[in-house]
Design a protein around this motif. Structure first.
Motif, PDB file in Angstrom:
ATOM      1  N   SER A  95       0.819  -1.154   0.073  1.00 22.28           N
ATOM      2  CA  SER A  95       0.054  -0.339  -0.016  1.00 22.28           C
ATOM      3  C   SER A  95       0.919   1.220   0.133  1.00 22.28           C
ATOM      4  O   SER A  95       0.288   2.269  -0.169  1.00 22.28           O
ATOM      5  CB  SER A  95      -0.849   0.127   1.147  1.00 22.28           C
ATOM      6  OG  SER A  95      -1.640  -1.198   1.251  1.00 22.28           O
ATOM      7  N   GLY A  96       2.192   1.184   0.327  1.00 26.30           N
ATOM      8  CA  GLY A  96       2.795   2.293   0.454  1.00 26.30           C
ATOM      9  C   GLY A  96       4.423   2.360  -0.159  1.00 26.30           C
ATOM     10  O   GLY A  96       4.790   1.875  -1.170  1.00 26.30           O
ATOM     11  N   ARG A  97       5.301   2.518   0.855  1.00 26.35           N
ATOM     12  CA  ARG A  97       6.656   2.839   0.149  1.00 26.35           C
ATOM     13  C   ARG A  97       7.227   1.595  -0.071  1.00 26.35           C
ATOM     14  O   ARG A  97       8.160   1.640  -1.207  1.00 26.35           O
ATOM     15  CB  ARG A  97       7.624   3.442   1.298  1.00 26.35           C
ATOM     16  CG  ARG A  97       7.716   2.429   2.274  1.00 26.35           C
ATOM     17  CD  ARG A  97       8.452   2.910   3.709  1.00 26.35           C
ATOM     18  NE  ARG A  97       8.097   2.253   4.950  1.00 26.35           N
ATOM     19  CZ  ARG A  97       8.441   2.267   5.933  1.00 26.35           C
ATOM     20  NH1 ARG A  97       9.086   3.463   6.188  1.00 26.35           N
ATOM     21  NH2 ARG A  97       8.336   1.461   6.792  1.00 26.35           N
ATOM     22  N   SER A 153      -0.695  -3.051  -5.575  1.00 28.31           N
ATOM     23  CA  SER A 153      -1.037  -2.010  -4.841  1.00 28.31           C
ATOM     24  C   SER A 153      -2.705  -1.567  -4.743  1.00 28.31           C
ATOM     25  O   SER A 153      -3.186  -1.343  -5.832  1.00 28.31           O
ATOM     26  CB  SER A 153      -0.270  -0.533  -4.782  1.00 28.31           C
ATOM     27  OG  SER A 153      -0.639   0.342  -3.743  1.00 28.31           O
ATOM     28  N   ILE A 190      -3.537   1.298  -3.373  1.00 25.32           N
ATOM     29  CA  ILE A 190      -3.300   2.572  -3.433  1.00 25.32           C
ATOM     30  C   ILE A 190      -2.494   2.933  -4.992  1.00 25.32           C
ATOM     31  O   ILE A 190      -1.297   2.692  -4.918  1.00 25.32           O
ATOM     32  CB  ILE A 190      -2.255   3.088  -2.254  1.00 25.32           C
ATOM     33  CG1 ILE A 190      -2.892   2.793  -0.694  1.00 25.32           C
ATOM     34  CG2 ILE A 190      -2.150   4.663  -2.184  1.00 25.32           C
ATOM     35  CD1 ILE A 190      -4.197   3.523  -0.594  1.00 25.32           C
ATOM     36  N   ALA A 223       1.049   4.632  -5.010  1.00 22.53           N
ATOM     37  CA  ALA A 223       2.225   3.946  -3.801  1.00 22.53           C
ATOM     38  C   ALA A 223       3.441   3.851  -4.497  1.00 22.53           C
ATOM     39  O   ALA A 223       3.756   3.550  -5.618  1.00 22.53           O
ATOM     40  CB  ALA A 223       1.752   2.233  -3.198  1.00 22.53           C
ATOM     41  N   GLY A 245       3.292  -4.564   3.955  1.00 23.28           N
ATOM     42  CA  GLY A 245       2.745  -3.268   4.276  1.00 23.28           C
ATOM     43  C   GLY A 245       1.393  -3.081   3.666  1.00 23.28           C
ATOM     44  O   GLY A 245       0.999  -1.984   3.178  1.00 23.28           O
ATOM     45  N   MET A 261      -2.432  -2.324   3.557  1.00 23.08           N
ATOM     46  CA  MET A 261      -3.168  -1.896   4.739  1.00 23.08           C
ATOM     47  C   MET A 261      -4.651  -2.014   4.503  1.00 23.08           C
ATOM     48  O   MET A 261      -5.489  -1.273   5.028  1.00 23.08           O
ATOM     49  CB  MET A 261      -2.742  -0.292   5.001  1.00 23.08           C
ATOM     50  CG  MET A 261      -1.436   0.045   5.015  1.00 23.08           C
ATOM     51  SD  MET A 261      -0.458  -0.928   6.432  1.00 23.08           S
ATOM     52  CE  MET A 261      -1.421  -0.110   7.702  1.00 23.08           C
TER      53      MET A 261
END
Ligand code: GRF
Length: 188
Positions: free
Chosen positions: A10-12, A34, A36, A39, A87, A89
């Protein structure tokens, strides 16, 4: 044969990066998804030459299963054998967890069964713990509760803050996750 792994983010995506960097004989990261769309981890995948797809959960409104049905279809279509959450989420429903039972891994920043859930570094300090770390585990219906595949531990030092703990635990995560994934992939 290398097992085909999808990493969900979802992120870095620093754990994704560790999984990419450590790829050896046991597994290959064949797909990154992802929920997101922007991301940063999606770019890491593309830079490594791995297919990276955004599946925006917001397009599905409250319908978690519809999101998961599309995700599942994508994974099946790409012949994915193991799914590694890194990660990611979104809590997954029993529909998805059962479909991937025994082939769905997660990394959690605490020494489970201690401190399931969020804000683990703050809570480790508040609880006066003397050690902390991370856990790779199989995912089951109950959050952060499946069979433990491996853990890495470290002492909590005087002066530690949630930030310093997060940094040191993340370093441990980057070593632990590729090792556990490779070991587990060999058992399948
Ligand atoms: C990690 O701390 C992981 O344990 C938790 O979310 C964080 C993900 O970081 N589940 P990154 O996206 O892999 O950098």
């Amino acid at each position: 044969m290398k097992k085909r792994v999808a990493v969900l983010i979802s992120g870095r995506g620093s754990n994704l990066q560790a999984l990419l960097d450590a790829e050896q004989n046991a597994y290959e990261v064949a797909l990154v998804v992802s929920n997101i769309p922007n991301a940063a981890g999606l770019d890491r995948a593309r830079e490594a030459g791995v297919e990276a797809i955004a599946l925006d959960h917001k397009r599905y409104g409250q319908n978690r299963e519809a999101f998961e049905r599309d995700l599942d279809a994508l994974l099946v279509q790409r012949n994915i054998e193991i799914v590694a959450l890194a990660g990611f989420m979104r809590v997954l429903t029993p529909y998805f967890v059962r479909a991937w039972q025994g082939r769905l891994l997660n990394i959690h920043p605490s020494l489970l069964p201690k401190l399931p859930g969020t804000k683990t570094h703050e809570r480790a300090l508040a609880a006066g713990e003397s050690e902390h770390g991370c856990t790779v585990h199989l995912v089951v219906d109950e959050v952060d509760a499946g069979e433990i595949l491996g853990q890495a531990r470290m002492p909590i030092l005087p002066g530690d803050t949630p930030q310093t703990l997060a940094e040191r635990v993340l370093t441990l995560e980057h070593e632990l996750y590729p090792r556990c994934l490779a070991e587990y992939a060999q058992t399948l």
